[in-house]
Write an enzyme that holds these catalytic residues in place. Structure first.
Site, PDB file in Angstrom:
ATOM      1  CG  ASP A   1      -2.081   2.203   6.325  1.00 32.62           C
ATOM      2  OD1 ASP A   1      -1.684   1.722   6.055  1.00 32.62           O
ATOM      3  OD2 ASP A   1      -1.945   3.459   7.409  1.00 32.62           O
TER       4      ASP A   1
ATOM      5  CE  LYS B   1     -13.230  15.396   2.949  1.00 31.87           C
ATOM      6  NZ  LYS B   1     -15.043  15.186   3.838  1.00 31.87           N
TER       7      LYS B   1
ATOM      8  CB  THR C   1      -1.556   6.524   2.033  1.00 35.90           C
ATOM      9  OG1 THR C   1      -2.041   7.589   1.170  1.00 35.90           O
ATOM     10  CG2 THR C   1      -2.022   7.360   3.046  1.00 35.90           C
TER      11      THR C   1
ATOM     12  CG  ASN D   1      -7.119   0.272   2.259  1.00 38.00           C
ATOM     13  OD1 ASN D   1      -6.869   0.446   2.909  1.00 38.00           O
ATOM     14  ND2 ASN D   1      -7.663   1.551   1.410  1.00 38.00           N
ATOM     15  CG  ASP D   2      -3.919  -1.847   2.728  1.00 38.89           C
ATOM     16  OD1 ASP D   2      -4.190  -1.852   1.924  1.00 38.89           O
ATOM     17  OD2 ASP D   2      -3.365  -0.736   3.566  1.00 38.89           O
TER      18      ASP D   2
ATOM     19  CB  THR E   1      -1.833   3.314  -3.981  1.00 42.82           C
ATOM     20  OG1 THR E   1      -2.311   4.937  -3.257  1.00 42.82           O
ATOM     21  CG2 THR E   1      -1.628   3.830  -5.652  1.00 42.82           C
ATOM     22  N   GLY E   2      -4.188   3.541  -3.467  1.00 42.84           N
ATOM     23  CA  GLY E   2      -6.825   4.653  -4.306  1.00 42.84           C
ATOM     24  C   GLY E   2      -5.807   6.010  -4.204  1.00 42.84           C
TER      25      GLY E   2
ATOM     26  CG  ASP F   1      -1.888   1.180   0.908  1.00 45.01           C
ATOM     27  OD1 ASP F   1      -2.547   1.702  -0.126  1.00 45.01           O
ATOM     28  OD2 ASP F   1      -2.009   1.584   2.841  1.00 45.01           O
TER      29      ASP F   1
ATOM     30  NE  ARG G   1      -3.615  11.565   0.996  1.00 44.87           N
ATOM     31  CZ  ARG G   1      -4.577  10.327   1.134  1.00 44.87           C
ATOM     32  NH1 ARG G   1      -3.262   9.052   0.375  1.00 44.87           N
ATOM     33  NH2 ARG G   1      -5.662   9.712   1.875  1.00 44.87           N
TER      34      ARG G   1
END
Length: 1107
Positions: free
Chosen positions: A752, A524, A383, A755-756, A636-637, A381, A556
């Site tokens: 971390d 946003k 972030t 989502n991982d 990564t997203g 990942d 970002r």
């Protein structure tokens, strides 16, 4: 399936649903013995040894006392059962403590104390501040006038930030005294383990409300093991209890992972088993032939003229029992023991403790440490894994005006500060969205400062930046948000919240401006989720340029937008939104569909740019692991350009001209097909060039590729050593891990956040970082570390040492078993091929359990090279990745060594003691002594670094052999009476031992010396340099012998356009003259240069896997 929970009516559910008694135990007193034995005998090796032990109970065929097998078997089973029993007892104590905890409940309108285990579905549970939640509750009241409470969910997801939970709208305003009498029904789904989702409905019975349906979400619940914080009291209805809570459903023992080394040991065990069967058949036939021919000529052989019908099976079965020790009975227990020690070495490593947080590294899975030394692909990942996840607001673009470009910090930009001071309408709207379009909770410190509790670091950075720019979100009173701007108090009422999802990639809130009554939609999100839906006529070019510029700087980005809603439009949409929130089936999909109805025709206000700094040591770690032959994929997203810039800054990919990047993009199947084809053709040509080739793909294109061009993408994955996958979902991360595993690569996934988790659990090895996103990843992983840089030591030191030690231990276990077995076989040739054992039962049992096991267990301390040398020369990990130390070839060497040593021991012993004056017990003891001396020298020769403990284990064990046998020789009934005393007094015994050791070890030492001197490996070279104390020699000129393993990749489902030129336009190039891109390893190896991995055909060559 649905569950109906009747509020304050526990009797109706008492017989239907379970109580709140938690049980994580695996066994009970009654089923422990049968269940544990069943589990142990489910393994093939244990079934095999049980069969052998049972056959030894047949006196007609057993050549030794059954105790020689039953003793070790019972000991091994007892050790395993004791470990299971101890673990289960600790679970029982933990359950007992939780079940007997006192809690407040309301029963028949009366508040009283009961034990936690006596709670039932429908019971109203009363919590006080800092109480632990005993089961899953739906909130019905709190001490807060607005119906809010704050909970800590660290036991669920590791996140320490407080989260807000709210009373359902149907329960708002109910007096505290009436809560004791409340009645109603909750319609909810059956228990599941999804801690982020709860789709239910509530109906209260009159007189509380007129039977209206009130939708419930996870925001209206507090789950088991959470803690109530900053709230005087809260009460809720128990909906899931005991092991049916969401946390209880999440518990369980994960499926065990099979390491590459375990798989190899299983294969070698199978090969030995087949060899054993062949030997037994040959010797059984030979024994029966000798019995029918030569035996009748010997006067001392008293075979009956006619035997039973099973007579032909007796000799083969005797040999089966005699040869059963070919498969070492203690190997499983020995491996489990040393693997547990490997895990403890990781836990005890002071150099892997995060100095900032004090968090140590931890091995959750104790069975796969050796796989760390065989990792070939790391999927990471970005972030919070490569970066610190400390978000700092740096730049912004408002209405096409860029702020922060000159000094790199928008907070110090005089133009922006001036616009804020003047109250520029565009800037005010921009800051308003930054301040209130979130789920942040403002709190006060002891000295009165405002502190923000945010569920994401991005939101925390935005709301703090808005506060520094004088748009201060200082209070949340129910649905009313209070904001102070330049001394003016602004109030906004939250009407609806459209929460962020990975599919929508945006978040919105519908608010009512209390100053003028206008209804506003504030949003946003990612640029692709906002910019395509702007109102007609608005120019977005400046915003697109801002996004690209900030992404190139590795920042970002988020786009902020808003629009004003008409009253009737909102009311109509609100009914649809409420209906979608009330459905129990596909609620998430229905809500997303309704959100899309209103999220359009935005006016884009601007773009924010947030910096997330790299962790210390990340570039050095990636560079070092690349030298070790490990390939990297970033999943990564984030946006593509942001990911690329982070990849460049951390040595993930190389800049031009050394490195080149290929892009797979497109929105349709045809576009993605052409892009994938171009990348593949370029990759096939690239190996002939000294360039680093990587590819980058976004989530949309990846979805098309995985669904329609999986075979072609698999070939690309094999060819590429580096990949960047952007905008990927958690499920796509797991799919990419599966794809690499299907190519027979050993994968390690590191992340971390929650989502991982799927990626981490899918990989061969999962590593979680204990970071700012909580401990979900760390808890789901096999290993947890504080920072990414510790991965280098985890793999190079712990992984490599574990592999080396396990390789020696497993092969030595077979060696010492084969040695004694071959001697038994040779003895059969001078004992009428009858299956008679040379050794007595006590000696065999002691040999397997004590004499040969203790010395090798201290191999867990052996280090062939110092840690400093290993870290300085990571290339030597190649030997582990290629399986150089444990494979059929090395096993054949140990097999040959055992055969050679058996010949030496047998021949020398028989020639020295096979006389009429010698007893069989003497010959047996001399042969056993020779085996013990040889195994001691073998362990000493294979040990690279001696410690006092190792010397004690090797030579102390040798002394213990004589002490034990002296004791047995002093016991008249032992069957060994006076034997050791007589032997040790004979010079011939010591001469025999000396000849055995010299003849057995001489050739082995000569071969080892020749290899070390004239054909040294890279490890030998480094060992020599360490011993001489001089500088480490360069290894650049030493090339390993490599062999290519070719695999045919299926024909691609891609055809090249007929009129297409073979020269391609640059994909991500700054140079207009570049013709194509290529990318490979970030840092070339000092040695282990890979051969060409690909030809122009559709076949390819994998990296060297020499045996």
């Amino acid at each position: 399936m649905k569950r109906y929970v009747y509020i304050n009516d526990e009797e109706s559910a008492r017989d239907i649903y379970c109580d709140n008694c938690i049980s994580n135990r695996k066994y009970t007193l009654l089923n422990f013995l049968p269940k544990n034995l069943w589990e142990q005998f489910s393994r093939f090796m244990n079934q095999y040894f049980l069969l052998i032990a049972c056959l030894q109970l047949w006196p007609l065929i057993t050549p030794v006392n059954p105790a020689s097998t039953w003793g070790p078997l019972i000991f091994i089973f007892a050790v395993s059962a004791s470990k299971e029993a101890w673990d289960d007892y600790n679970r029982y104590l933990s359950d007992k403590k939780a079940n007997e905890k006192e809690v407040w409940v309301v029963s028949k309108g009366i508040k009283k104390h009961i034990q936690s285990q006596d709670i039932h579905v429908g019971t109203i549970v009363w919590l006080r501040e800092n109480d632990e939640v005993p089961c899953d509750l739906v909130l019905i009241g709190t001490s807060d006038p607005q119906g809010l409470c704050y909970i800590e969910t660290s036991a669920l997801d590791g996140e320490t930030d407080l989260k807000t939970r709210a009373v359902p709208s149907a329960c708002n305003g109910i007096d505290v005294e009436l809560l004791h009498k409340i009645k109603g029904v909750i319609e909810c789904p059956n228990p599941d383990k999804d801690i982020r989702r709860f789709d239910a409905n509530m109906r209260l019975f009159p007189p509380f409300i007129d039977n209206d349906v009130c939708p419930l979400t996870i925001k209206n619940t507090i789950l088991q093991s959470c803690y109530l914080r900053n709230t005087e009291w809260a009460c809720g209805v128990a909906v899931y209890t005991g092991n049916e809570t969401k946390l209880g459903m999440s518990r369980g023992i994960p499926e065990p992972k099979l390491t590459a080394m375990d798989a190899m040991i299983d294969k070698l065990t199978g090969a030995i088993f087949v060899f054993q069967i062949v030997v037994v058949m040959v010797l059984g036939i030979a024994g029966n032939v000798w019995k029918d021919t030569e035996a009748k000529k010997q006067w001392y052989v008293l075979y009956p003229n006619e035997g039973p019908w099973f007579e032909l099976l007796v000799i083969p079965l005797r040999f089966e029992l005699l040869c059963s020790i070919m498969i070492p009975i203690s190997i499983k227990v020995s491996l489990d023991l040393v693997k547990s020690l490997y895990a403890k070495f990781i836990d005890w490593d002071d150099q892997m403790v995060d100095s900032e947080t004090g968090i140590p590294s931890h091995a959750t899975n104790t069975a796969i440490s050796e796989d760390l030394g065989q990792v070939e692909y790391i999927l990471t990942d970005k972030t919070g894994t490569l970066t610190e996840n400390k978000m700092i607001f740096k730049r912004c673009c408002i209405s096409g005006i860029f702020y922060g470009n000159e000094n790199g910090d928008a907070m110090k930009d005089t133009e922006l500060l001036s616009a804020v001071a003047c109250g520029s309408p565009d800037v005010v709207r921009f800051l308003t969205v930054m301040a209130i379009c979130n789920t942040v909770i403002p709190t006060r410190s002891k000295i009165g400062d405002i502190l923000y509790k945010a569920q994401s670091q991005d939101e925390d950075a935005l709301v703090n930046a808005a506060a520094r720019l004088h748009m201060v979100f200082f209070n949340k009173n129910g649905n009313i948000l209070e904001v102070k701007f330049n001394s003016t108090i602004l109030n906004y009422e939250i009407l609806d919240t459209l929460e962020f999802t990975s599919d929508r990639k945006r978040m919105s809130v519908v608010v009512k401006d209390c100053q003028n009554g206008n209804i506003l939609l504030l949003s946003k999100g990612a640029d692709e989720a906002i910019l395509p839906f702007v109102r007609a006529g608005q120019q977005t070019r400046n915003f697109i340029e801002a996004v690209e510029q900030y992404a190139h700087l590795g920042l970002r980005t988020l786009c902020l937008a808003w629009r004003e809603l008409k009253e009737d439009e909102y009311q109509q949409w609100s009914l649809m939104f409420k209906e979608a929130n009330s459905t129990l089936v596909d609620r998430e999909w229905r809500v997303a569909e309704v959100c899309q109805i209103i999220e359009h025709d935005w006016e884009v206000l601007g773009v924010t740019a947030i910096e997330d700094r790299l962790q210390d040591g990340v570039p050095e770690t990636i560079e070092t692991l690349r030298k070790a032959g490990i390939n990297f994929w970033m999943l990564t997203g984030d946006k593509q350009n942001t990911a690329i810039q982070i990849a460049l800054s951390c040595n993930f990919i190389s800049p031009e001209p050394k490195g080149q990047l290929l892009s797979i993009d497109g929105k349709t199947k045809d576009e993605v097909c052409r892009s994938l084809e171009r990348v593949l053709l370029t990759m096939r040509i690239t190996p002939s060039e000294p360039k680093d080739v990587a590819f980058v793909v976004d989530g949309w294109a990846l979805e098309i590729v995985l669904n329609h061009y999986r075979k072609a993408f698999t070939e690309l994955a094999i060819l590429s050593r580096t990949a960047i996958c952007c905008r990927v979902t958690p499920s796509q991360k797991a799919q990419l891990v599966e794809l690499l595993k299907s190519c027979d690569y050993r994968t390690l996934a590191i992340g971390d956040g929650g989502n991982d988790v799927r990626m981490i659990q899918t990989a061969d090895i999962g590593v979680g970082i204990s970071g700012r996103e909580g401990l979900q990843a760390a808890r789901a992983a096999d290993y947890s570390v504080g920072k990414f840089r510790f991965l280098k030591r985890l793999i190079l030191v712990h992984g490599r040492y574990s592999y080396n030690r396990t390789a020696f231990l497993s092969q030595y276990s077979f060696y010492k078993s084969l040695l004694i077995c071959f001697i038994q076989i040779f003895f059969s040739f001078i004992s009428g091929v009858s299956g008679t054992s040379l050794f007595n039962s006590v000696s065999l049992m002691a040999y397997n359990v004590f004499y040969t096991s203790v010395p090798v267990l201290v191999s867990v301390l052996d280090k062939d090279l110092s840690e400093e040398t290993v870290m300085q020369h990571p290339q030597i990990l190649f030997y582990c990745q290629a399986g150089r130390l444990l494979n059929p070839s090395t096993f054949a060497g140990w097999f040959g060594r055992s055969l050679f040593h058996a010949i030496v021991v047998f021949v020398i012993t028989i020639h020295a003691y096979a006389s009429e004056k010698s007893e069989t017990e003497e010959v047996s003891m001399v042969a056993l002594s020779g085996c013990i001396w040889l195994q001691a020298f073998v362990v000493a020769m294979e040990t690279n670094s001696f410690t006092i403990l190792q010397h004690l284990a090797i030579w102390g064990n040798l002394a213990a052999f004589y002490i034990i046998n002296f004791i047995f020789s002093a016991i008249p009934s032992s069957g060994m009476y006076t034997i050791m005393f007589r032997l040790c007094q004979q010079p011939s015994y010591w001469i025999t031992i000396f000849l055995t050791a010299a003849a057995g070890m001489g050739p082995i030492l000569a071969i080892k010396y020749f290899r070390f001197t004239y054909r040294p490996s890279k490890i030998n070279t480094l060992q020599q340099a360490e011993r001489l104390g001089g500088p480490i020699l360069s290894l650049a000129t030493i090339e390993p012998q490599s062999r290519s393993i070719e695999k045919d990749v299926s024909s691609l489902s891609i055809t090249q356009p007929k009129n297409r030129s073979s020269v391609y336009e640059p994909l991500l190039s700054d140079s207009p003259n570049a013709t194509r891109r290529s990318l490979g390893a970030g840092t070339p190896f000092d040695f282990f240069q890979s051969a060409s991995r690909l030809s122009l055909s559709s076949s390819y060559t994998r990296n060297c896997k020499d045996n």
